[in-house]
Design an enzyme around this catalytic site. Structure first.
Site, PDB file in Angstrom:
ATOM      1  N   HIS A  34      -7.429   7.885  -4.532  1.00  0.00           N
ATOM      2  CA  HIS A  34      -7.996   7.050  -5.584  1.00  0.00           C
ATOM      3  C   HIS A  34      -6.889   6.193  -6.176  1.00  0.00           C
ATOM      4  CE1 HIS A  34     -10.153   5.865  -9.211  1.00  0.00           C
ATOM      5  NE2 HIS A  34     -11.240   6.140  -8.519  1.00  0.00           N
ATOM      6  N   ASP A  61     -16.731  10.968  -4.275  1.00  0.00           N
ATOM      7  CA  ASP A  61     -17.586  10.787  -3.105  1.00  0.00           C
ATOM      8  C   ASP A  61     -17.477  11.921  -2.088  1.00  0.00           C
ATOM      9  OD1 ASP A  61     -18.771   8.343  -3.827  1.00  0.00           O
ATOM     10  OD2 ASP A  61     -16.907   7.316  -3.361  1.00  0.00           O
TER      11      ASP A  61
HETATM   12  N1  CMC Z   1      -6.619   8.923   4.051  1.00  0.00           N
HETATM   13  C1  CMC Z   1      -5.375   8.744   4.540  1.00  0.00           C
HETATM   14  N2  CMC Z   1      -4.416   8.065   3.890  1.00  0.00           N
HETATM   15  C2  CMC Z   1      -4.712   7.543   2.701  1.00  0.00           C
HETATM   16  C3  CMC Z   1      -5.993   7.692   2.128  1.00  0.00           C
HETATM   17  C4  CMC Z   1      -6.966   8.418   2.847  1.00  0.00           C
HETATM   18  N3  CMC Z   1      -8.191   8.584   2.345  1.00  0.00           N
HETATM   19  N4  CMC Z   1      -6.013   7.062   0.938  1.00  0.00           N
HETATM   20  C5  CMC Z   1      -4.803   6.528   0.765  1.00  0.00           C
HETATM   21  N5  CMC Z   1      -4.004   6.826   1.822  1.00  0.00           N
HETATM   22  C6  CMC Z   1      -2.594   6.453   1.966  1.00  0.00           C
HETATM   23  C7  CMC Z   1      -2.460   4.998   2.380  1.00  0.00           C
HETATM   24  O1  CMC Z   1      -2.403   4.828   3.769  1.00  0.00           O
HETATM   25  C8  CMC Z   1      -1.171   4.618   1.689  1.00  0.00           C
HETATM   26  O2  CMC Z   1      -0.105   5.064   2.472  1.00  0.00           O
HETATM   27  P1  CMC Z   1       1.291   4.244   2.505  1.00  0.00           P
HETATM   28  O3  CMC Z   1       1.811   4.281   1.099  1.00  0.00           O
HETATM   29  O4  CMC Z   1       2.131   5.010   3.474  1.00  0.00           O
HETATM   30  O5  CMC Z   1       0.950   2.850   2.967  1.00  0.00           O
HETATM   31  C9  CMC Z   1      -1.157   5.440   0.409  1.00  0.00           C
HETATM   32  O6  CMC Z   1      -1.993   6.581   0.698  1.00  0.00           O
HETATM   33  C10 CMC Z   1      -1.733   4.706  -0.801  1.00  0.00           C
HETATM   34  O7  CMC Z   1      -3.027   4.235  -0.476  1.00  0.00           O
HETATM   35  P2  CMC Z   1      -3.568   2.785  -0.827  1.00  0.00           P
HETATM   36  O8  CMC Z   1      -4.644   2.411   0.123  1.00  0.00           O
HETATM   37  O9  CMC Z   1      -2.402   1.844  -0.945  1.00  0.00           O
HETATM   38  O10 CMC Z   1      -4.144   3.074  -2.268  1.00  0.00           O
HETATM   39  P3  CMC Z   1      -5.215   2.223  -3.046  1.00  0.00           P
HETATM   40  O11 CMC Z   1      -5.076   2.626  -4.460  1.00  0.00           O
HETATM   41  O12 CMC Z   1      -5.065   0.783  -2.713  1.00  0.00           O
HETATM   42  O13 CMC Z   1      -6.610   2.715  -2.429  1.00  0.00           O
HETATM   43  C11 CMC Z   1      -8.559   4.025  -2.014  1.00  0.00           C
HETATM   44  C12 CMC Z   1      -7.403   3.698  -3.001  1.00  0.00           C
HETATM   45  C13 CMC Z   1      -9.592   4.870  -2.751  1.00  0.00           C
HETATM   46  C14 CMC Z   1      -9.239   2.716  -1.571  1.00  0.00           C
HETATM   47  C15 CMC Z   1      -7.976   4.789  -0.806  1.00  0.00           C
HETATM   48  O14 CMC Z   1      -7.424   6.014  -1.239  1.00  0.00           O
HETATM   49  C16 CMC Z   1      -9.036   5.031   0.280  1.00  0.00           C
HETATM   50  O15 CMC Z   1      -9.258   4.171   1.129  1.00  0.00           O
HETATM   51  N6  CMC Z   1      -9.714   6.237   0.244  1.00  0.00           N
HETATM   52  C17 CMC Z   1     -10.809   6.495   1.162  1.00  0.00           C
HETATM   53  C18 CMC Z   1     -12.084   5.787   0.679  1.00  0.00           C
HETATM   54  C19 CMC Z   1     -12.687   6.483  -0.521  1.00  0.00           C
HETATM   55  O16 CMC Z   1     -12.838   7.706  -0.572  1.00  0.00           O
HETATM   56  N7  CMC Z   1     -13.116   5.671  -1.526  1.00  0.00           N
HETATM   57  C20 CMC Z   1     -13.791   6.166  -2.734  1.00  0.00           C
HETATM   58  C21 CMC Z   1     -12.963   5.960  -3.971  1.00  0.00           C
HETATM   59  S1  CMC Z   1     -13.602   6.872  -5.399  1.00  0.00           S
HETATM   60  C22 CMC Z   1     -15.163   6.237  -5.720  1.00  0.00           C
HETATM   61  C23 CMC Z   1     -15.198   4.768  -5.986  1.00  0.00           C
HETATM   62  O17 CMC Z   1     -14.298   4.158  -6.554  1.00  0.00           O
HETATM   63  O18 CMC Z   1     -16.212   4.173  -5.624  1.00  0.00           O
END
Ligand code: CMC
Length: 431
Positions: free
Chosen positions: A309, A367
């Site tokens: 998140h 989720d």
């Molecule tokens: N699985 C594997 N690696 C992950 C995941 C994951 N679910 N989430 C983040 N990472 C890694 C990502 O690759 C990155 O690594 P690095 O620093 O080496 O590049 C690091 O963790 C930080 O992630 P980010 O994508 O830069 O973080 P963000 O804040 O931009 O994204 C997120 C947050 C929720 C989009 C992301 O964690 C994600 O894609 N999660 C899976 C989708 C999900 O469950 N979404 C629901 C969010 S909660 C409900 C809502 O808001 O609707």
């Protein structure tokens, strides 16, 4: 807001560039007010993804991502979820305070009187294929609401804004249930005014004109809780989208539709559907290490859906409550051995013990478990994000209302770091 101190910006020769006011909220990080930055320095701030940007001030919802705290108008989500009355939470988010018993009854009645949709709205469904994704239909049909209700579209009037809010909270569940009925070729069910908000929704989903539906109170409570947990989450992507759309003075129904479109994405509300599909794809506990390895592989686009998140760097408090709800619902339905739930618990255990997830502070989010509960309630996977939209409608509308009444509100208009071509002339043959 009065500044409490100033933030001094110096250039590389330690010369003063400008002083910026620092604003203090009631809780949470202070913010540097950069509104005068461009005027004083000719520079913008650069923050793709808004990781360090407060786009507005708000008194609706507070999140402490480090501690895993979520408050609606100051009340902890755990306490509100325990009370389990979604419309009470809607009232709180919309009108700042919890309702008295009389106020809640009047509010519930008001919502009930608006649950039917204009009969002509049903025509819009016929334009969609039966196999269209429910979120595609939601974008179309909720968007179409903007062509109705011209009686209350003065967004500067609190009375008109309140009426739009009531109509949206009341009609979105009816439209969600219609999406489902349309997809399976069954007739739409009219709302029933004798039922509560959630009971009515379940009846519109699962009853038919031939067979009535008696809602199970445990399942009704579970859905109330799901809606409460999804009701608001401060300036998330879809809420910011609603605010940005609304900042131009756009029609409220169109603004909420913009939120629905944004929510659909798998990184946001679409994750609940993606989690269930992922669990089905994993299939068996023995396959978990393979998928964990894929999630960690930079060359693989696979992510563990329902994990991570932007704000929570601790367990999402909503996920904890959702996991408890999972136990209750599966117990009630006699599904103690539910394969998907067992798989989800194991997957969570594996991930939480893995150094990659520990270092990056990736925890289950709302989720991760919501899909299992919705699945157990009999809601098809492709409807999950529409249920999220139903819960989040109140958050969107409360933020839209707050923005319109904010004296500091201006049209949202970010700037950019331009990296394209510098001025050049068209080649002679094109002049
Ligand atoms: N699985 C594997 N690696 C992950 C995941 C994951 N679910 N989430 C983040 N990472 C890694 C990502 O690759 C990155 O690594 P690095 O620093 O080496 O590049 C690091 O963790 C930080 O992630 P980010 O994508 O830069 O973080 P963000 O804040 O931009 O994204 C997120 C947050 C929720 C989009 C992301 O964690 C994600 O894609 N999660 C899976 C989708 C999900 O469950 N979404 C629901 C969010 S909660 C409900 C809502 O808001 O609707």
């Amino acid at each position: 807001m009065t500044p409490t101190r100033t933030f001094t910006l110096l250039d590389e020769n330690s010369q003063l560039l400008c002083e910026l006011p620092v604003l203090k909220g009631t809780i949470g990080p202070d913010v540097i007010d950069v509104q005068a930055l461009y005027k004083n320095t000719g520079m913008f701030t650069y923050d793709p993804g808004f990781t360090s940007t407060a786009s507005c001030s708000s008194d609706i919802t507070y999140i402490d991502g480090e501690k895993g705290i979520l408050l609606y108008r100051g009340y902890p989500i755990e306490q509100l979820a325990k009370r389990g009355i979604f419309l009470e939470v809607c009232y709180l988010l919309l009108y700042d305070e919890l309702p008295t018993a009389d106020e809640l009854t009047a509010f519930e009645q008001n919502i009930t009187m608006h649950t039917m949709v204009h009969d002509q709205l049903t025509n819009f469904f016929k334009g969609f294929r039966r196999d269209a994704h429910p979120m595609a239909i939601m974008v179309g049909v909720v968007g179409a609401l903007s062509a109705f209700y011209h009686d209350a579209l003065d967004i500067t009037s609190k009375k008109d804004r309140d009426l739009s809010a009531i109509r949206l909270i009341a009609k979105v569940p009816t439209i969600v249930a219609m999406c489902y009925k349309y997809s399976i070729g069954l007739p739409f069910m009219y709302p029933n005014n004798k039922l509560s908000y959630v009971e009515n929704f379940m009846r519109m989903m699962f009853a038919t004109p031939c067979d009535d539906y008696v809602p199970n109170p445990v399942l009704v409570d579970a859905l109330e809780r799901i809606l409460i947990l999804h009701a608001d989450h401060e300036q998330n992507a879809s809420t910011s989208t609603v605010r940005l759309a609304g900042s131009s003075g756009a029609n409220p129904y169109a603004c909420i539709t913009a939120g629905i479109a944004c929510l659909w994405g798998a990184a946001h509300g679409g994750a609940n559907e993606a989690v269930l599909n992922m669990l089905k794809q994993i299939g068996d506990v023995s396959e978990i290490p393979k998928f964990i390895a894929r999630a960690k592989d930079k060359n693989d686009s696979f992510r563990l859906m329902g994990f991570g998140h932007r704000v929570y760097k601790n367990y999402d408090p909503r996920a904890k409550l959702m996991r408890a709800t999972c136990y209750e619902v599966l117990e009630e339905l006699g599904l103690h051995d539910d394969k998907l739930f067992k798989l989800a618990l194991e997957l969570e255990r594996f991930a939480l013990e893995d150094p990659y997830f520990i270092e990056k502070k990736l925890y289950p989010n709302v989720d991760f478990y919501s899909g299992i509960v919705l699945h157990a309630l009999g809601i098809p996977t492709n409807m999950f994000t529409a249920i999220f939209a139903m819960g989040r409608t109140i958050g969107w509308i409360a933020h839209w209302d707050e923005m319109i009444s904010d004296p500091e509100q201006r049209i949202g208009r970010p700037r950019q770091l331009f990296v394209g071509a510098t001025p050049r002339d068209l080649p002679p043959q094109h002049r």
